[in-house]
Design a protein around this motif. Structure first.
Motif, PDB file in Angstrom:
ATOM      1  N   LEU A  41     -44.816  29.141  -0.399  1.00  0.00           N
ATOM      2  CA  LEU A  41     -46.121  29.585  -0.184  1.00  0.00           C
ATOM      3  C   LEU A  41     -46.343  29.574   1.264  1.00  0.00           C
ATOM      4  O   LEU A  41     -46.759  30.350   1.961  1.00  0.00           O
ATOM      5  CB  LEU A  41     -47.188  28.765  -1.130  1.00  0.00           C
ATOM      6  CG  LEU A  41     -47.085  29.218  -2.592  1.00  0.00           C
ATOM      7  CD1 LEU A  41     -48.021  28.621  -3.301  1.00  0.00           C
ATOM      8  CD2 LEU A  41     -47.392  30.965  -2.938  1.00  0.00           C
ATOM      9  N   ARG A  69     -49.375  33.306  -8.328  1.00  0.00           N
ATOM     10  CA  ARG A  69     -49.830  33.018  -6.957  1.00  0.00           C
ATOM     11  C   ARG A  69     -49.533  34.409  -5.987  1.00  0.00           C
ATOM     12  O   ARG A  69     -50.250  34.834  -5.299  1.00  0.00           O
ATOM     13  CB  ARG A  69     -49.909  31.519  -6.439  1.00  0.00           C
ATOM     14  CG  ARG A  69     -50.699  30.815  -7.229  1.00  0.00           C
ATOM     15  CD  ARG A  69     -50.376  29.341  -6.370  1.00  0.00           C
ATOM     16  NE  ARG A  69     -51.169  28.419  -7.126  1.00  0.00           N
ATOM     17  CZ  ARG A  69     -51.253  27.050  -6.912  1.00  0.00           C
ATOM     18  NH1 ARG A  69     -50.766  26.680  -5.791  1.00  0.00           N
ATOM     19  NH2 ARG A  69     -51.964  26.172  -7.718  1.00  0.00           N
ATOM     20  N   VAL A  70     -48.254  34.314  -6.200  1.00  0.00           N
ATOM     21  CA  VAL A  70     -47.591  35.448  -5.075  1.00  0.00           C
ATOM     22  C   VAL A  70     -47.913  36.761  -5.551  1.00  0.00           C
ATOM     23  O   VAL A  70     -48.425  37.704  -4.492  1.00  0.00           O
ATOM     24  CB  VAL A  70     -45.884  35.428  -5.156  1.00  0.00           C
ATOM     25  CG1 VAL A  70     -45.485  36.237  -4.562  1.00  0.00           C
ATOM     26  CG2 VAL A  70     -45.577  33.980  -4.660  1.00  0.00           C
TER      27      VAL A  70
END
Length: 167
Positions: A41, A69-70
């Protein structure tokens, strides 16, 4: 040309996937490696990544959580999960995370190559669509995000290092 990020806490797995990319997938000219989701991240915040390839089982944040999350932070990034688990729950989690594909370890070279070729074709089509849409808006006198236009044109012409000033 495209950037791929390989995330796996096992160095030999990273090296193997990187070697496949280098030998069979020249469109992915920048190959980044990471040993954890947190590090991945951080890398993605610093550099645009077109494709994320992540192991499913890692300490801390696992591959499915990373993919989620990506997807939230970088919705245009394509994701492939690599797993040593053939369990349905993992596959279902990957589907819910919106990944492009799910590969079982040991990764077969031909399968990985085919997946990356398919994603490259999708990336090419997305770049062409963005350029076409932007040029159409320009020709119709509509507002255009100059950054998108210049990046689309520079990427299409292979001028990634081009410095452009928008006046």
């Amino acid at each position: 040309m495209y950037t791929i990020l390989i995330v796996d806490d096992e160095r030999p797995a990273q090296t193997f996937l990187k070697a496949i990319c280098q030998k069979y997938c020249p469109a992915f000219d920048t190959i980044l490696l990471s040993g954890s989701a947190d590090d991945a991240l951080r890398l993605m915040a610093q550099q645009h990544v077109h494709v994320l390839v992540t192991d499913i089982s890692m300490p801390g944040i696992n591959g499915i959580e990373l993919a989620q999350r990506v997807r939230q932070l970088y919705p245009r990034t394509h994701t492939v999960i690599v797993s040593g688990y053939a369990e349905f729950e993992f596959a279902r989690g990957a589907i819910q995370a919106g990944v492009d594909d799910y590969l079982l370890k040991p990764v077969e070279i031909q399968s990985f190559r085919q997946i990356l070729d398919r994603i490259r074709e999708t990336l090419d089509a997305e770049a062409n669509n963005l350029m076409e849409e932007t040029l159409t808006r320009l020709l119709c006198g509509e507002a255009v995000d100059e950054g998108h236009l210049l990046l689309a044109l520079a990427r299409r012409q292979g001028l990634d290092g081009l410095e452009v000033t928008v006046i």
